[in-house]
Design an enzyme around this catalytic site. Structure first.
Site, PDB file in Angstrom:
ATOM      1  N   HIS A   9     -11.351  30.802  65.016  1.00 53.26           N
ATOM      2  CA  HIS A   9     -12.075  31.761  64.158  1.00 53.26           C
ATOM      3  C   HIS A   9     -12.069  31.338  62.694  1.00 53.26           C
ATOM      4  CE1 HIS A   9     -10.977  35.010  67.362  1.00 53.26           C
ATOM      5  NE2 HIS A   9     -11.947  34.215  67.762  1.00 53.26           N
ATOM      6  N   PHE A  59      -6.104  32.945  71.644  1.00 53.04           N
ATOM      7  CA  PHE A  59      -5.775  31.904  70.659  1.00 53.04           C
ATOM      8  C   PHE A  59      -6.746  31.832  69.472  1.00 53.04           C
ATOM      9  CE2 PHE A  59      -5.233  30.357  75.098  1.00 53.04           C
ATOM     10  CZ  PHE A  59      -3.918  30.742  75.239  1.00 53.04           C
ATOM     11  N   CYS A  60      -7.202  32.996  68.988  1.00 49.20           N
ATOM     12  CA  CYS A  60      -8.132  33.016  67.832  1.00 49.20           C
ATOM     13  C   CYS A  60      -9.358  32.150  68.087  1.00 49.20           C
ATOM     14  CB  CYS A  60      -7.442  32.559  66.547  1.00 49.20           C
ATOM     15  SG  CYS A  60      -6.125  33.623  66.034  1.00 49.20           S
ATOM     16  N   ALA A  61      -9.788  32.092  69.342  1.00 42.04           N
ATOM     17  CA  ALA A  61     -11.015  31.364  69.679  1.00 42.04           C
ATOM     18  C   ALA A  61     -11.695  32.146  70.802  1.00 42.04           C
ATOM     19  CB  ALA A  61     -10.686  29.937  70.106  1.00 42.04           C
TER      20      ALA A  61
END
Ligand SMILES: Cc1ncc(COP(=O)(O)O)c(C=O)c1O
Length: 457
Positions: free
Chosen positions: A122, A369-371
Protein backbone atom coordinates in the site's frame (compact mmCIF):
# COMPACT_ATOMS: atom_id res chain seq x y z
CA UNK A 1 25.26 -23.17 8.95
CA UNK A 2 27.53 -20.18 8.67
CA UNK A 3 27.87 -19.35 12.39
CA UNK A 4 29.45 -16.02 11.49
CA UNK A 5 26.17 -14.93 9.88
CA UNK A 6 24.18 -16.05 12.89
CA UNK A 7 26.46 -14.18 15.24
CA UNK A 8 25.86 -10.91 13.37
CA UNK A 9 22.43 -10.45 14.84
CA UNK A 10 21.43 -9.36 18.36
CA UNK A 11 19.00 -11.37 20.50
CA UNK A 12 19.54 -14.60 18.60
CA UNK A 13 19.56 -16.77 21.73
CA UNK A 14 16.65 -15.05 23.48
CA UNK A 15 14.17 -17.55 24.88
CA UNK A 16 10.49 -16.74 24.74
CA UNK A 17 7.63 -18.16 26.81
CA UNK A 18 5.39 -20.78 25.25
CA UNK A 19 2.02 -21.99 26.43
CA UNK A 20 4.14 -24.58 28.17
CA UNK A 21 7.77 -23.81 28.95
CA UNK A 22 10.26 -21.63 27.10
CA UNK A 23 12.12 -21.91 23.81
CA UNK A 24 14.71 -19.99 21.77
CA UNK A 25 12.78 -17.66 19.48
CA UNK A 26 12.66 -18.44 15.77
CA UNK A 27 12.06 -15.26 13.81
CA UNK A 28 10.55 -15.84 10.40
CA UNK A 29 9.11 -12.33 10.18
CA UNK A 30 12.08 -10.51 8.71
CA UNK A 31 10.05 -8.95 5.90
CA UNK A 32 8.29 -6.89 8.57
CA UNK A 33 11.42 -5.93 10.52
CA UNK A 34 14.80 -7.54 10.98
CA UNK A 35 16.53 -7.71 14.35
CA UNK A 36 19.48 -5.33 14.75
CA UNK A 37 23.03 -6.22 13.81
CA UNK A 38 25.28 -6.51 16.87
CA UNK A 39 27.60 -4.18 15.05
CA UNK A 40 24.84 -1.57 14.67
CA UNK A 41 24.03 -1.75 18.39
CA UNK A 42 27.72 -1.32 19.16
CA UNK A 43 28.03 1.68 16.83
CA UNK A 44 24.96 3.31 18.39
CA UNK A 45 26.25 2.72 21.93
CA UNK A 46 29.71 4.00 21.06
CA UNK A 47 28.32 7.08 19.35
CA UNK A 48 25.68 8.02 21.95
CA UNK A 49 28.12 9.77 24.35
CA UNK A 50 29.11 11.98 21.41
CA UNK A 51 25.56 12.67 20.28
CA UNK A 52 24.63 16.30 19.77
CA UNK A 53 22.56 18.47 17.44
CA UNK A 54 23.75 18.55 13.84
CA UNK A 55 24.31 21.55 11.54
CA UNK A 56 25.02 25.03 12.88
CA UNK A 57 26.31 23.83 16.30
CA UNK A 58 29.86 24.94 17.04
CA UNK A 59 30.72 22.61 19.90
CA UNK A 60 32.98 19.64 19.27
CA UNK A 61 30.12 17.15 19.63
CA UNK A 62 27.97 19.11 17.18
CA UNK A 63 30.75 19.33 14.65
CA UNK A 64 31.48 15.63 15.06
CA UNK A 65 27.78 14.67 14.80
CA UNK A 66 27.39 16.81 11.68
CA UNK A 67 30.39 15.13 10.10
CA UNK A 68 29.09 11.65 10.98
CA UNK A 69 25.61 12.47 9.67
CA UNK A 70 27.08 13.52 6.32
CA UNK A 71 29.33 10.44 6.28
CA UNK A 72 26.19 8.33 6.80
CA UNK A 73 24.70 9.99 3.71
CA UNK A 74 27.78 9.01 1.67
CA UNK A 75 27.64 5.44 3.00
CA UNK A 76 24.01 5.07 1.91
CA UNK A 77 24.78 6.61 -1.46
CA UNK A 78 27.59 4.10 -1.95
CA UNK A 79 25.39 1.21 -0.78
CA UNK A 80 22.83 1.84 -3.54
CA UNK A 81 25.24 2.72 -6.34
CA UNK A 82 24.26 6.41 -6.36
CA UNK A 83 26.71 9.21 -7.09
CA UNK A 84 26.94 12.63 -5.48
CA UNK A 85 26.81 14.60 -8.77
CA UNK A 86 23.53 13.14 -9.90
CA UNK A 87 21.76 11.89 -6.79
CA UNK A 88 20.75 13.17 -3.41
CA UNK A 89 20.21 11.04 -0.28
CA UNK A 90 17.33 12.38 1.81
CA UNK A 91 16.99 10.87 5.25
CA UNK A 92 13.56 10.33 6.73
CA UNK A 93 11.80 7.87 8.93
CA UNK A 94 10.95 4.97 6.59
CA UNK A 95 10.15 3.87 3.03
CA UNK A 96 6.53 5.01 3.35
CA UNK A 97 7.58 8.55 4.14
CA UNK A 98 10.14 8.46 1.32
CA UNK A 99 7.54 7.45 -1.28
CA UNK A 100 5.05 10.03 -0.01
CA UNK A 101 7.73 12.70 -0.21
CA UNK A 102 8.57 11.71 -3.77
CA UNK A 103 4.91 11.69 -4.78
CA UNK A 104 4.70 15.32 -3.62
CA UNK A 105 8.02 16.44 -5.09
CA UNK A 106 7.26 15.16 -8.60
CA UNK A 107 4.49 17.77 -8.83
CA UNK A 108 2.14 15.38 -10.54
CA UNK A 109 -1.35 16.23 -11.72
CA UNK A 110 -4.29 13.98 -12.42
CA UNK A 111 -3.39 14.26 -16.10
CA UNK A 112 -0.19 12.38 -15.35
CA UNK A 113 -0.24 8.60 -15.38
CA UNK A 114 1.76 6.63 -12.82
CA UNK A 115 2.10 2.94 -13.61
CA UNK A 116 2.29 0.74 -10.54
CA UNK A 117 2.02 -3.03 -10.47
CA UNK A 118 -0.81 -5.00 -8.95
CA UNK A 119 1.55 -6.52 -6.37
CA UNK A 120 2.51 -3.28 -4.63
CA UNK A 121 2.55 -2.70 -0.90
CA UNK A 122 0.00 0.00 0.00
CA UNK A 123 2.91 2.35 0.64
CA UNK A 124 3.77 2.25 -3.06
CA UNK A 125 0.17 2.54 -4.18
CA UNK A 126 -1.85 4.97 -2.06
CA UNK A 127 0.56 7.97 -2.34
CA UNK A 128 0.32 7.77 -6.14
CA UNK A 129 -3.47 7.48 -6.11
CA UNK A 130 -3.59 10.76 -4.20
CA UNK A 131 -1.62 12.72 -6.78
CA UNK A 132 -1.95 11.18 -10.25
CA UNK A 133 -3.95 8.78 -12.37
CA UNK A 134 -2.77 5.31 -11.40
CA UNK A 135 -2.87 2.40 -13.82
CA UNK A 136 -2.04 -1.05 -12.53
CA UNK A 137 0.27 -3.43 -14.37
CA UNK A 138 -1.30 -6.89 -14.33
CA UNK A 139 0.37 -10.07 -13.12
CA UNK A 140 1.57 -13.38 -14.51
CA UNK A 141 -0.16 -16.58 -13.31
CA UNK A 142 2.50 -17.13 -10.62
CA UNK A 143 2.08 -13.62 -9.23
CA UNK A 144 4.95 -11.81 -10.97
CA UNK A 145 4.68 -8.47 -12.80
CA UNK A 146 3.68 -9.12 -16.40
CA UNK A 147 6.12 -7.63 -18.89
CA UNK A 148 3.46 -7.91 -21.61
CA UNK A 149 0.91 -5.98 -19.58
CA UNK A 150 3.59 -3.36 -18.85
CA UNK A 151 4.46 -2.88 -22.52
CA UNK A 152 0.78 -2.55 -23.37
CA UNK A 153 0.20 0.14 -20.74
CA UNK A 154 3.29 2.08 -21.80
CA UNK A 155 1.99 2.04 -25.34
CA UNK A 156 -1.61 2.83 -24.41
CA UNK A 157 -0.82 5.83 -22.22
CA UNK A 158 2.12 6.99 -24.33
CA UNK A 159 3.44 10.43 -23.34
CA UNK A 160 1.15 10.65 -20.31
CA UNK A 161 3.21 8.18 -18.24
CA UNK A 162 5.37 10.32 -15.96
CA UNK A 163 6.50 7.55 -13.64
CA UNK A 164 6.68 3.81 -13.22
CA UNK A 165 6.63 2.87 -9.52
CA UNK A 166 7.29 -0.77 -8.74
CA UNK A 167 8.64 -2.94 -5.95
CA UNK A 168 12.20 -4.20 -6.04
CA UNK A 169 10.92 -7.32 -4.28
CA UNK A 170 7.41 -8.31 -3.22
CA UNK A 171 6.63 -8.43 0.48
CA UNK A 172 4.00 -11.10 -0.24
CA UNK A 173 5.50 -13.65 -2.66
CA UNK A 174 9.17 -12.66 -2.78
CA UNK A 175 8.88 -11.98 -6.52
CA UNK A 176 11.87 -9.97 -7.76
CA UNK A 177 11.12 -8.15 -10.99
CA UNK A 178 13.90 -7.35 -13.42
CA UNK A 179 13.94 -3.70 -12.36
CA UNK A 180 16.60 -2.62 -14.84
CA UNK A 181 14.56 -4.03 -17.72
CA UNK A 182 11.52 -2.12 -16.43
CA UNK A 183 13.73 0.97 -16.14
CA UNK A 184 14.93 0.73 -19.75
CA UNK A 185 11.35 0.45 -21.04
CA UNK A 186 10.19 3.34 -18.83
CA UNK A 187 12.97 5.61 -20.04
CA UNK A 188 12.44 4.77 -23.68
CA UNK A 189 8.79 5.77 -23.18
CA UNK A 190 9.91 9.11 -21.72
CA UNK A 191 9.01 8.19 -18.12
CA UNK A 192 11.07 7.91 -14.95
CA UNK A 193 11.16 4.97 -12.58
CA UNK A 194 10.92 4.74 -8.80
CA UNK A 195 11.70 1.44 -7.14
CA UNK A 196 10.41 0.59 -3.67
CA UNK A 197 13.49 -1.21 -2.34
CA UNK A 198 12.11 -1.81 1.18
CA UNK A 199 12.25 -5.58 0.61
CA UNK A 200 15.34 -5.61 -1.59
CA UNK A 201 17.97 -3.64 0.29
CA UNK A 202 18.93 -6.33 2.82
CA UNK A 203 18.88 -9.16 0.29
CA UNK A 204 20.34 -8.05 -3.04
CA UNK A 205 22.82 -5.43 -4.21
CA UNK A 206 21.20 -2.25 -5.50
CA UNK A 207 22.78 -0.29 -8.32
CA UNK A 208 21.03 2.94 -9.29
CA UNK A 209 23.54 3.47 -12.13
CA UNK A 210 24.44 6.78 -13.75
CA UNK A 211 21.65 8.77 -15.36
CA UNK A 212 23.05 8.30 -18.86
CA UNK A 213 22.61 4.53 -18.51
CA UNK A 214 19.15 3.65 -19.93
CA UNK A 215 18.75 1.09 -17.13
CA UNK A 216 19.28 3.57 -14.28
CA UNK A 217 16.85 3.94 -11.41
CA UNK A 218 15.66 7.51 -10.92
CA UNK A 219 14.48 7.08 -7.32
CA UNK A 220 14.55 4.42 -4.66
CA UNK A 221 13.13 4.16 -1.13
CA UNK A 222 14.58 2.10 1.73
CA UNK A 223 13.78 1.43 5.40
CA UNK A 224 16.52 0.80 7.97
CA UNK A 225 14.37 -1.41 10.20
CA UNK A 226 14.31 -3.97 7.38
CA UNK A 227 18.11 -3.72 7.10
CA UNK A 228 19.13 -4.72 10.63
CA UNK A 229 19.09 -1.14 11.96
CA UNK A 230 15.76 -0.47 13.72
CA UNK A 231 16.40 3.08 14.91
CA UNK A 232 13.63 4.93 13.06
CA UNK A 233 15.31 5.90 9.82
CA UNK A 234 14.80 5.46 6.12
CA UNK A 235 15.91 7.20 2.96
CA UNK A 236 14.73 8.48 -0.37
CA UNK A 237 17.57 8.50 -2.88
CA UNK A 238 16.81 10.27 -6.11
CA UNK A 239 17.95 12.43 -8.93
CA UNK A 240 19.21 15.80 -7.80
CA UNK A 241 17.53 17.77 -10.59
CA UNK A 242 14.07 16.81 -9.31
CA UNK A 243 14.75 18.28 -5.89
CA UNK A 244 16.31 21.44 -7.23
CA UNK A 245 12.94 22.47 -8.68
CA UNK A 246 9.81 23.26 -6.71
CA UNK A 247 9.39 23.69 -2.99
CA UNK A 248 9.67 21.29 -0.08
CA UNK A 249 6.50 19.76 1.34
CA UNK A 250 7.55 20.22 4.98
CA UNK A 251 8.87 23.65 5.85
CA UNK A 252 10.56 25.06 8.90
CA UNK A 253 13.90 24.97 10.67
CA UNK A 254 16.77 23.63 8.63
CA UNK A 255 15.12 24.10 5.23
CA UNK A 256 16.11 27.71 4.59
CA UNK A 257 19.07 30.01 4.00
CA UNK A 258 17.32 33.22 5.05
CA UNK A 259 13.84 34.32 6.04
CA UNK A 260 12.23 37.77 6.22
CA UNK A 261 8.56 38.37 7.06
CA UNK A 262 7.89 38.44 3.34
CA UNK A 263 10.55 36.29 1.76
CA UNK A 264 12.13 32.85 2.05
CA UNK A 265 15.43 31.79 0.52
CA UNK A 266 15.32 28.02 0.51
CA UNK A 267 18.41 26.02 1.37
CA UNK A 268 19.82 23.69 -1.22
CA UNK A 269 19.06 19.97 -1.07
CA UNK A 270 19.17 17.77 0.88
CA UNK A 271 18.72 20.32 3.70
CA UNK A 272 15.59 21.78 2.08
CA UNK A 273 14.05 18.28 2.16
CA UNK A 274 14.84 17.45 5.79
CA UNK A 275 12.72 19.83 7.84
CA UNK A 276 13.40 19.95 11.57
CA UNK A 277 16.08 18.18 13.57
CA UNK A 278 17.10 14.97 11.84
CA UNK A 279 17.42 11.49 13.32
CA UNK A 280 21.20 11.40 13.56
CA UNK A 281 21.34 8.14 15.51
CA UNK A 282 19.03 6.48 13.00
CA UNK A 283 21.11 7.67 10.05
CA UNK A 284 24.32 6.40 11.67
CA UNK A 285 22.67 3.06 12.47
CA UNK A 286 21.43 2.65 8.89
CA UNK A 287 24.84 3.55 7.46
CA UNK A 288 26.57 1.10 9.80
CA UNK A 289 24.13 -1.63 8.73
CA UNK A 290 24.78 -0.85 5.05
CA UNK A 291 28.51 -1.17 5.62
CA UNK A 292 28.01 -4.44 7.47
CA UNK A 293 25.85 -5.85 4.67
CA UNK A 294 28.55 -4.89 2.18
CA UNK A 295 31.27 -6.43 4.38
CA UNK A 296 29.37 -9.72 4.60
CA UNK A 297 28.80 -9.53 0.84
CA UNK A 298 25.38 -9.26 -0.81
CA UNK A 299 26.27 -12.30 -2.93
CA UNK A 300 26.98 -14.36 0.22
CA UNK A 301 23.64 -13.23 1.68
CA UNK A 302 21.73 -13.99 -1.53
CA UNK A 303 23.32 -17.45 -1.79
CA UNK A 304 22.54 -18.33 1.84
CA UNK A 305 18.95 -17.11 1.54
CA UNK A 306 18.46 -19.02 -1.73
CA UNK A 307 19.45 -22.20 0.11
CA UNK A 308 16.86 -21.47 2.81
CA UNK A 309 14.17 -20.70 0.22
CA UNK A 310 14.78 -23.89 -1.78
CA UNK A 311 14.79 -25.97 1.40
CA UNK A 312 11.63 -24.35 2.79
CA UNK A 313 9.70 -24.64 -0.49
CA UNK A 314 10.57 -28.33 -0.75
CA UNK A 315 9.80 -29.12 2.88
CA UNK A 316 6.56 -27.10 3.06
CA UNK A 317 5.18 -29.30 0.29
CA UNK A 318 5.56 -32.31 2.63
CA UNK A 319 3.03 -30.87 5.08
CA UNK A 320 -0.50 -32.18 4.47
CA UNK A 321 -2.80 -29.37 3.36
CA UNK A 322 -0.19 -26.68 2.74
CA UNK A 323 -0.76 -24.52 -0.34
CA UNK A 324 2.09 -22.22 -1.34
CA UNK A 325 1.23 -19.03 -3.22
CA UNK A 326 3.39 -17.38 -5.88
CA UNK A 327 6.28 -19.31 -7.37
CA UNK A 328 6.58 -22.55 -5.38
CA UNK A 329 9.40 -24.12 -7.40
CA UNK A 330 12.54 -24.69 -5.29
CA UNK A 331 14.59 -24.50 -8.51
CA UNK A 332 13.75 -20.80 -8.77
CA UNK A 333 15.00 -19.98 -5.26
CA UNK A 334 17.88 -17.81 -6.46
CA UNK A 335 15.56 -15.63 -8.56
CA UNK A 336 13.31 -14.45 -5.73
CA UNK A 337 13.56 -13.30 -2.14
CA UNK A 338 12.92 -15.29 1.02
CA UNK A 339 9.28 -14.37 1.51
CA UNK A 340 6.93 -17.35 1.26
CA UNK A 341 3.15 -17.12 1.71
CA UNK A 342 1.06 -20.19 2.32
CA UNK A 343 -2.25 -21.49 3.65
CA UNK A 344 -2.75 -24.54 5.85
CA UNK A 345 -5.91 -26.52 5.02
CA UNK A 346 -8.81 -24.14 5.52
CA UNK A 347 -7.57 -22.86 8.86
CA UNK A 348 -7.74 -19.09 9.49
CA UNK A 349 -4.24 -17.72 8.83
CA UNK A 350 -4.27 -15.78 12.10
CA UNK A 351 -4.99 -18.99 14.01
CA UNK A 352 -2.05 -20.79 12.37
CA UNK A 353 0.20 -17.81 13.15
CA UNK A 354 -1.03 -17.68 16.76
CA UNK A 355 -0.32 -21.38 17.30
CA UNK A 356 3.15 -21.05 15.78
CA UNK A 357 3.92 -18.08 18.02
CA UNK A 358 2.35 -19.23 21.24
CA UNK A 359 2.99 -22.97 21.20
CA UNK A 360 6.21 -23.14 19.16
CA UNK A 361 7.97 -19.80 19.65
CA UNK A 362 8.00 -19.13 15.89
CA UNK A 363 7.28 -15.55 14.81
CA UNK A 364 5.49 -15.29 11.45
CA UNK A 365 2.99 -12.85 9.97
CA UNK A 366 -0.55 -13.49 8.78
CA UNK A 367 -3.26 -11.61 6.93
CA UNK A 368 -2.92 -9.53 3.78
CA UNK A 369 0.46 -7.86 4.48
CA UNK A 370 -0.55 -4.29 3.45
CA UNK A 371 -1.08 -5.53 -0.10
CA UNK A 372 -4.82 -6.19 -0.14
CA UNK A 373 -5.37 -6.11 -3.94
CA UNK A 374 -2.50 -8.56 -4.51
CA UNK A 375 -3.55 -11.01 -1.80
CA UNK A 376 -7.21 -10.91 -2.93
CA UNK A 377 -5.97 -11.80 -6.41
CA UNK A 378 -3.71 -14.63 -5.24
CA UNK A 379 -6.57 -16.09 -3.18
CA UNK A 380 -9.19 -15.51 -5.87
CA UNK A 381 -11.25 -13.86 -3.11
CA UNK A 382 -14.11 -11.42 -3.59
CA UNK A 383 -12.86 -8.10 -2.14
CA UNK A 384 -16.42 -6.99 -1.31
CA UNK A 385 -17.00 -10.08 0.74
CA UNK A 386 -13.72 -9.63 2.63
CA UNK A 387 -14.37 -5.93 3.13
CA UNK A 388 -17.73 -6.72 4.66
CA UNK A 389 -16.06 -9.03 7.25
CA UNK A 390 -13.59 -6.29 8.13
CA UNK A 391 -16.09 -3.45 8.32
CA UNK A 392 -18.38 -5.60 10.49
CA UNK A 393 -15.65 -6.48 12.97
CA UNK A 394 -15.38 -10.09 11.88
CA UNK A 395 -11.71 -9.87 10.96
CA UNK A 396 -11.27 -13.42 12.23
CA UNK A 397 -13.30 -14.58 9.21
CA UNK A 398 -11.34 -12.53 6.65
CA UNK A 399 -9.23 -14.70 4.35
CA UNK A 400 -5.50 -14.18 4.15
CA UNK A 401 -2.23 -16.05 4.20
CA UNK A 402 0.55 -17.03 6.57
CA UNK A 403 3.93 -15.56 5.60
CA UNK A 404 7.39 -16.70 6.55
CA UNK A 405 10.31 -14.49 5.61
CA UNK A 406 14.00 -15.10 6.07
CA UNK A 407 16.94 -13.05 7.16
CA UNK A 408 20.61 -13.80 6.62
CA UNK A 409 20.88 -15.47 10.05
CA UNK A 410 18.08 -18.06 9.68
CA UNK A 411 18.92 -21.75 9.36
CA UNK A 412 17.53 -24.93 7.82
CA UNK A 413 17.29 -26.35 11.37
CA UNK A 414 14.81 -23.58 12.17
CA UNK A 415 12.85 -24.52 9.04
CA UNK A 416 12.75 -28.11 10.30
CA UNK A 417 11.11 -26.89 13.52
CA UNK A 418 8.55 -24.96 11.46
CA UNK A 419 7.74 -28.07 9.42
CA UNK A 420 7.39 -30.14 12.59
CA UNK A 421 5.04 -27.48 14.00
CA UNK A 422 2.92 -27.24 10.84
CA UNK A 423 2.64 -31.01 10.59
CA UNK A 424 1.42 -31.17 14.20
CA UNK A 425 -1.06 -28.34 13.58
CA UNK A 426 -2.30 -30.06 10.41
CA UNK A 427 -2.94 -33.16 12.55
CA UNK A 428 -5.05 -31.08 14.94
CA UNK A 429 -2.49 -30.96 17.76
CA UNK A 430 -2.93 -27.56 19.35
CA UNK A 431 -4.69 -25.87 22.25
CA UNK A 432 -8.20 -24.43 22.08
CA UNK A 433 -8.32 -20.78 20.95
CA UNK A 434 -10.90 -18.01 21.01
CA UNK A 435 -11.16 -15.38 18.29
CA UNK A 436 -11.58 -11.64 18.70
CA UNK A 437 -13.62 -10.45 15.71
CA UNK A 438 -12.52 -6.83 16.11
CA UNK A 439 -8.78 -7.50 16.01
CA UNK A 440 -8.92 -10.81 14.17
CA UNK A 441 -6.49 -12.27 16.72
CA UNK A 442 -6.71 -15.75 18.23
CA UNK A 443 -5.77 -16.44 21.88
CA UNK A 444 -5.59 -19.72 23.78
CA UNK A 445 -8.36 -19.98 26.34
CA UNK A 446 -7.07 -18.95 29.77
CA UNK A 447 -3.66 -17.69 28.58
CA UNK A 448 -2.06 -14.83 30.48
CA UNK A 449 1.05 -13.08 29.29
CA UNK A 450 3.37 -11.01 31.43
CA UNK A 451 5.81 -9.10 29.25
CA UNK A 452 7.32 -7.35 32.26
CA UNK A 453 8.99 -10.64 33.24
CA UNK A 454 11.17 -10.04 30.18
CA UNK A 455 11.46 -6.28 29.86
CA UNK A 456 9.92 -3.29 31.56
CA UNK A 457 10.37 0.43 31.09
C1 LIG B 1 7.45 -3.67 -0.22
C2 LIG B 1 7.29 -2.72 0.91
N1 LIG B 1 7.22 -1.42 0.64
C3 LIG B 1 7.08 -0.50 1.60
C4 LIG B 1 6.97 -0.88 2.91
C5 LIG B 1 6.81 0.17 3.95
O1 LIG B 1 7.92 0.17 4.77
P1 LIG B 1 7.92 1.09 6.08
O2 LIG B 1 6.81 0.56 6.93
O3 LIG B 1 9.24 0.88 6.68
O4 LIG B 1 7.67 2.46 5.65
C6 LIG B 1 7.01 -2.23 3.24
C7 LIG B 1 6.84 -2.67 4.64
O5 LIG B 1 6.58 -3.80 4.95
C8 LIG B 1 7.18 -3.18 2.22
O6 LIG B 1 7.24 -4.48 2.48
Amino acid sequence: MNTELRGCVAGISAKVPLLQGEKPYINFDNAASTPPFVDVMRAVNDYIPWYSSVHRGNGFKSRMSTELYEQARCAISDFVGANHDEHVVIFGKNATEAINKLSYRLRLTKRDVVLISHLEHHSNDLPWRARATVKRIGLTPDGGISKTAYRELLQKYGGRVRLVAISGASNVTGHIPDIHWFARKAHSAGAQIAVDCAQLAAHRPIDMKRLDDPEHLDYIAISAHKMYAPFGSGALIGRRDTFSQGLPEYRGGGTVDFVTPKQVDWASQPDSEEAGSPNVVGAIAMARAAKQLQAIGMDVIAAHEAKLIAYALARLQEVPGVTIYGDADPAGAHTRSGVIPFALQDMPPNLVAAILGIEWGIGVRSGCFCAHPYVMDLLGADPNHVRSHILHDRRDLAPGLVRISFGLYNTTTEIDVLIQALTAIADGHHAAYTADGRTGQFTPIGMEENFSDYFAL
